[in-house]
Write a protein that holds these residues in place. Sequence first.
Motif, mmCIF file in Angstrom:
data_model
loop_
_atom_site.group_PDB
_atom_site.id
_atom_site.type_symbol
_atom_site.label_atom_id
_atom_site.label_comp_id
_atom_site.label_asym_id
_atom_site.label_seq_id
_atom_site.Cartn_x
_atom_site.Cartn_y
_atom_site.Cartn_z
ATOM 1 N N VAL A 124 0.814 -1.213 0.000
ATOM 2 C CA VAL A 124 0.000 0.000 0.000
ATOM 3 C C VAL A 124 0.854 1.273 0.000
ATOM 4 O O VAL A 124 0.647 2.185 -0.789
ATOM 5 N N PHE A 125 1.802 1.260 0.905
ATOM 6 C CA PHE A 125 2.608 2.481 1.020
ATOM 7 C C PHE A 125 3.311 2.790 -0.302
ATOM 8 O O PHE A 125 3.283 3.907 -0.816
ATOM 9 N N ARG A 126 3.886 1.740 -0.866
ATOM 10 C CA ARG A 126 4.576 1.957 -2.142
ATOM 11 C C ARG A 126 3.580 2.471 -3.178
ATOM 12 O O ARG A 126 3.865 3.395 -3.929
ATOM 13 N N ASP A 127 2.404 1.869 -3.178
ATOM 14 C CA ASP A 127 1.424 2.266 -4.182
ATOM 15 C C ASP A 127 1.032 3.730 -4.027
ATOM 16 O O ASP A 127 0.848 4.441 -5.012
ATOM 17 N N ILE A 128 0.876 4.141 -2.771
ATOM 18 C CA ILE A 128 0.468 5.552 -2.564
ATOM 19 C C ILE A 128 1.516 6.467 -3.191
ATOM 20 O O ILE A 128 1.210 7.389 -3.962
ATOM 21 N N VAL A 129 2.770 6.206 -2.841
ATOM 22 C CA VAL A 129 3.817 7.095 -3.344
ATOM 23 C C VAL A 129 3.870 7.021 -4.869
ATOM 24 O O VAL A 129 3.917 8.051 -5.572
ATOM 25 N N ASN A 130 3.826 5.780 -5.373
ATOM 26 C CA ASN A 130 3.898 5.644 -6.832
ATOM 27 C C ASN A 130 2.718 6.325 -7.498
ATOM 28 O O ASN A 130 2.844 6.919 -8.563
ATOM 29 N N ALA A 131 1.557 6.196 -6.828
ATOM 30 C CA ALA A 131 0.361 6.801 -7.412
ATOM 31 C C ALA A 131 0.544 8.313 -7.510
ATOM 32 O O ALA A 131 0.205 8.939 -8.518
ATOM 33 N N LEU A 132 1.079 8.866 -6.437
ATOM 34 C CA LEU A 132 1.329 10.311 -6.475
ATOM 35 C C LEU A 132 2.247 10.640 -7.645
ATOM 36 O O LEU A 132 2.003 11.590 -8.399
ATOM 37 N N GLY A 133 3.286 9.811 -7.785
ATOM 38 C CA GLY A 133 4.238 10.037 -8.871
ATOM 39 C C GLY A 133 3.548 9.947 -10.223
ATOM 40 O O GLY A 133 3.688 10.830 -11.086
ATOM 41 N N SER A 134 2.789 8.880 -10.396
ATOM 42 C CA SER A 134 2.099 8.701 -11.681
ATOM 43 C C SER A 134 1.152 9.853 -11.919
ATOM 44 O O SER A 134 1.001 10.343 -13.045
ATOM 45 N N PHE A 135 0.487 10.247 -10.851
ATOM 46 C CA PHE A 135 -0.487 11.332 -10.957
ATOM 47 C C PHE A 135 0.205 12.575 -11.513
ATOM 48 O O PHE A 135 -0.261 13.206 -12.468
#
Length: 1706
Positions: free
Chosen positions: A384-395
């Motif tokens: 989850v944590f990785r996804d949040i950060v990655n999501a922000l990045g992708s966003f």
Amino acid sequence: MSTSSPEAVKKLLENMQTDLRSLSMECKKKFPPVKEAAESGIVKIKTIAARNSDILATLKENSSEVVQPFLMGCGTKEPKITQLCLAAIQRLMSHEVVSEAAAGNIINMLWQLMENGLEELKLLQTVLVLLTTNTVVHDQVLSKAIVLCFRLHFTKDNITNNTAAATVRQVVTVVFERMVAEDERFKDIVDQPPPVQGNTNRRSVSTLRPSAKDAYMLFQDLCQLVNADAPYWLVGMTEMTRTFGLELLESVLNDFPRVFLQHQEFSFLLKERVCPLIIKLFSPNIKFRQGNSSAASPAPVEKPYFPICMRLLRVVSVLIKHFYSLLVTECEIFLSLLVKFLDGEKPQWLRAVAVESVHRLCVQPHLLRSFCLSYDMKQHSTKVFRDIVNALGSFIQSLFIVLNTGNPAATNTSTGGSGAQGAAQGAAQGGPGAGGQGGSLTTQAAFEYRGTWIPLMTVSVQGSAKATYLEMLDKVEPPSIPEGYAMSVAFSALLDLVRGITSMIERALAKEEEEAAVCREANPDQNTQLEPGAHLVWEEMVSACWCGLLAALSLLLDASTDETATESILKAELTVAALCGRLGLVTPRDAFITAICKASLPPHYALTVLSSNTANLNKAYSIQGQSVQIISSSSESHQQVVAVGQPLSVQPQGTVVLTAKNIQCMRTLLNLAHCHGVVLGTSWQLVLATLQHLVWILGLKPGVGGALKPGRAVEGPSTVLTTAVMTDLPVISNILSRLFESSQYLDDVSLHHLINALCSLSLEAVEMAYGTNKEPSLFAVAKLLETGLVNMDRIEILWRPLTGHLLEVCQHPNARMREWGAEAVTSLIKAGLAYKHNPPLAQNQRLQLLLLNPLKELSNVLHADIRQKQLESVLQILQSQGDSLGPGWPLVLGVIGAIRNDQGESLIRTAFQCLQLVVTDFLPTMPCACLQIVVDVAGSFGLQNQELNISLTSIGLLWNISDYFFQRGEAITQELEREEAALQKQAQEKGEPLNRPFHPAPPFDCLWLCLYAKLGQLCVDPRPAVRKSAGQTMFSTIAAHGTLLQQPTWHIVVWKVLFHLLDCVRKSSTTADKEKIESGGGNILIHHSRDTAEKQWAETWVLTLAGVARIFNTRRYLLQQLGDYFKAWEVLLDHIQSAALSKNSEVSLAALKSFQEILQITTPVKDSAMPTDALAAMGVPPVLIDPLSAPGPGRPLLRSDSMLERLTSYNGAELQAPPPGEESALEDAALWWSAWNTWYRTGTDSTRPPSGRTGTDRPSFVPSQPFLTALVQIFPALYQHIKTGFSMEDLRKLGVILHGAVSIPISSDASPFILPSYTEAVLTSLQEAVLTALDVLQKAICVGPENLQVMYPAIFEQLLLFVEFSCKPPQYGKMETKHVANAKYNQAEWVALNYVPFAERSLEVVVDLYHKTACHKAVIDEKVLQNIIKTLRMPLGLKYGCPSESTWKLAVSSLLKVLSTGLPVARQHASSRKFDTMWPELANAFKDFLFTKSTPPDNVSIQEFQKNEAIDVEVVQLISTEILPFAIFIPKDFVGQIMAMLNKGSIHSQSSSFTEAEVDVRMREEFSKVCFETLLQFSFSNKVSTPQEGYISRMALSVLLKRSQDVLRRYVDDERLSGRCPLPRQQVTEIIFVLKAISTLMDSLKKTQPENVDGTTWAQVIALYPTLVECITCSSSEVSSALKEAMGPFKDFMQPPVSRVQNGES
């Protein structure tokens, strides 16, 4: 005033009674029952007030009855009454006098009013007062009250709705607050554990207390309502909205989290009801994909609904924030959903609220840590944590990639252009394009990437997530999101995330370190290991998030156009990098550092280190199936360009551009290295490589100590810096320096990392610099230096790798590269030696040698510039640490002495400066064993042939060294002898002989001999100047310090050093090349006296000979004790003779000077008493004779002014000398006669005239004047020592040499120097010397014994020979000589000297000497006087024909002087007839002079003529005083000749050559007159000795008178004939003379006794008278005046005088 105070109670009672009265009044007519009830109520109250003490309690008990009238009043539905009743009820409630039953009744009554739609706001107010003032309302009553509020919320009236909504919120809060209060009350009572909830009936919550139960029921029904189900408890609800329900749920969850966490029942609700509900409500959002249609088009079913969606997200945020621990699984779902909402296909507003929600999570680092622990670290769980950060990045990436049609940037980019100009324009106009953002002139912070322009807004304060859209609770339609909002929130979220995580971990680490330190203090032995759990979490957190962070931050960094934003991004990258470093996560650390590095460099800059690193990173990290690109820089970044420079690469490329952002990144990089150097480890490589490139592009060049200073590269004319960056440069270079200064705080390991990184960087630079003469990058070398300098305290640990590498750099072919290598090595060595180590270097020899070793290694480098640097640093080391080198001396001297001829002069010059410093300052501080090395090194500088001046100066140093030996002799001797003893002992132990030069001599003498040997080598160097200097130094040294040598050593010095040197020099000189050397290289002109090798060797020969001679002179006493002195003397004389006869005039002259020198030795006195020695010891070489210095006597020595003084000083010295022993006197005599023989041989050989006629060809060799002068000048000195045995034969030999010497002509090119101008009468030095020699002899004869006096005539003869030279210059062989006046200086011819002054001086000497010796027998016997007169006849006869006028004048005066002395002597000796032959000579001399055949020159002035006449008169006077009176002693013929002469003189002789005006003067009137008078005097003398005499005079008179008569007659006749024409001037003059003669005669006759006058004379005189009378008619006034004078005296003769008888004679 509280509600229970007596006053308040009293007031309450009054108010109630008033209310009831008002009510009864109102209802009197219409509602009698109400009126009655009111009145009974009044009574009731009064009763209660009267009877009870606790009025309030009683009121409460009876509250149902008390309230009843009011409830009835409300039932009337009359507004006025209703209002009055509600107010009264509220008053009761506020005093808490309402019981539960009454409250129920009130609620029921309010319900009816509500149903009738009356007084809605009042109702709400009343409910609120009821529920907030007390807790009596529970369960069903409560639910009814709440429902009532809900129902009012959904009325038609807006105000009511809003008030009701607010009331509902407040009521819900009150319900939960009651529960919290209840929990507080019961918190000490331990609950029975509640039974496991198995029942499905959710209403029976039997275990809960009343308030809790209400709250539970309320919350449960809210869930039901939101879920659109029927409520269990809130019976009577008619309608409800989800939005309102969600808001209420959110507020409860947010405000009372403890309720849910403490009570299982509530937890159960959360899990079972809330979460499923939310997930269900989210479903439209999850499924929805945004189509291409715009937001305004008709929506499909189940379109996400903004109000709900937004509220759901708020609820989720609350759930995650407060109940994460309860709802682990559910939160995983929520977070995943949240991540999905950020998807690009979701509506804008959804993404905005989602990103706001994410931001809320990002500001809670501990929450994030929990995510990581719960999900990312569990197997089979979503990361989850990785996804949040990655999501922000992708966003963030997606925002740039999605082309938003509404974005003006997309359409306007073209206008801005992509170049730097466009960027600047765009920036100035507020956007990339001219029209961007309305063209406002303030630049707005924004991101721009590949044409997408996104403004940046301030969305929240750092560290807090203040949302905008999550707060829009009143909006129903989705709002329009301003451009850039989502980006701004995402950006803040990223930064907050980084900030939060890093600060959290940093704090924890710091705390951990503190604890560890405390533990270490407590028990130092134990190695504390911390539990790894925490670290694992942190590492996992970083590992999980770094990729996404890096992707996003790199992109943002690239796109950022705002300095502040850039700063924030860089700070984030920096903190993550540092954190990774601390946690030991190498890959992420390097990745972030690489990102910063790349951002610092220009776009697409090829830097290998970074590319290889990025390649590793790009093994695609996938985020939700998309691979995250670590996006490479976009080239169109609209940035302000601040610098243009050259890239650092092997191939020359174009220029590269640095923007302000690059510089900013560079600063971050510096900051990173500076603050976090400890954790950089291997990534120092990246950091330093980047800095190196930046420094290169900016054109910073290393300065002193390795600090970088702004300086332009030579090859980079294309480098341009703006003023902005120019002001920044010093700051940057300062930070750079500080960065390396801070390396002193790194631990040893980190320091090694740094050094290794620098070394490998440097190696790359070295590789790159091969085969190119381009400026290399010196960054690494400069920084190695800087790092070394600040880590001096632990230099040993890094010295070898550091200097090893730098020494390699020093070998590099690129000059600039090695220059810096050398700069670094030498600076480090200097700093190392200067540093105050502990212990000091003096006590740590190992370290000192370690530090000096690289200096020695540099000697192996062949490049001159490196050696130059090495030597310069040696110089500085000597200047600063010379005193403390100690054991390092041999090493340092080795470096100085490692010179070779192929090294070029500047190197040798520097090395030599070092040597000079050593010799001047440091000889005392070095071990004595090194002194010999110093001598060798100095000698090697003398022998090098690159730089003459250095060779010369090094010889000076050898002199200084010798001085030092002299001053410190004793100390050196002691130390050397100690050392010698030690060496001897070692040699004995090994059984070997001691090996050292000049071994048997003592060690101190050996030191001297080494010195002399070195100087001896230099004395035969090929370069003349070196030979000269070395010779001078050698002899000065021996002279000054020879006393220190022991006697046997002197033997070595004389035979092995001095004579060996003389032999070498003689050999070289005789074989030297006679070819002319053209100019001496370059533009140096060589003087003609040195323009062949032979002439140059001649100088050396001169010097050497003089030196040896001087030593023989000054050290004679010492040398005589050596035993073979006579042999040495002979060898020396042989050298002198061969030199004197050398065909080189310089050598020959110098040989004589040396000869003079050794002859000036007096009988030996003890060395110290010798004046020469004193001078030599002071370093003043005696000045030898310099015949060119001035006319007049030569100046042979400092201490004597003329030959005579010098001789007297010899005599004086002899008087003082101790009487020598017989033997030594004999030996001395042998020495002197040996010297005389050498002199005679030299003189004879050199003055012998050449045989055969050479014609105009140059003769083979003619000795020079200075040579001859010196030769002659030697004689007086020599004579002093041999006079006792000097014979006539020797005198004859001397005469031959002197005559030969004087006869030698000079070459015309030398004549201007030796001869003054012809007109000046001066002696040459040679002539003076010759006279001096004779003078010495004459003086010696004078004071000598009788037998010497026979030499007088010989001396006279010699002198008279010289006198003859005045008129007849001598011949030299058969050479043709020209007269000096006719010589042309530039032709090769021989000029006879001007012998006149010499002859004249000789004549003076003759006169003088004759004056002294006239009576000597030898002088009389040898007819000296006759010889003198005979010699003088020549100049006297020539008179005006003499070469010089002075000659005959001097001859006359000399004759007069000699005669005045000699005539008496002659008269004395008349009887001996020794003078008979003299008289005729004398008569001839007079005749030749007085009646000379030569005519005076035309230009003689009248005055001159008169002077000359006066001389003639003097001669006549001499005759009249010295000769005629003594006629008896004089031969008759002589007297006759004299009278004839006088007679001749008395007649005027006329010279036809005079101009007429001068004739009267030029006729020698005065002379004639004197002759006449003398004649008359002797004619008329009454003492006529012989008749012959009288006859002569009478005859003379008659001839005279007859002649006068003739002249007068002829004049009278001519006068008549000429008529008016004047007679010729000559005739007039003649007559005037005759007339003057007559007047003279008359005067004479007057003076004479009348008896002496013959009668015929009178007759002739008187006969003249008539003729005179006839002349009276003449026209010439001059004749008339003369006539007057002539006729005047006749008056005395008008009557013949009476004759008187006297003494019987008539």
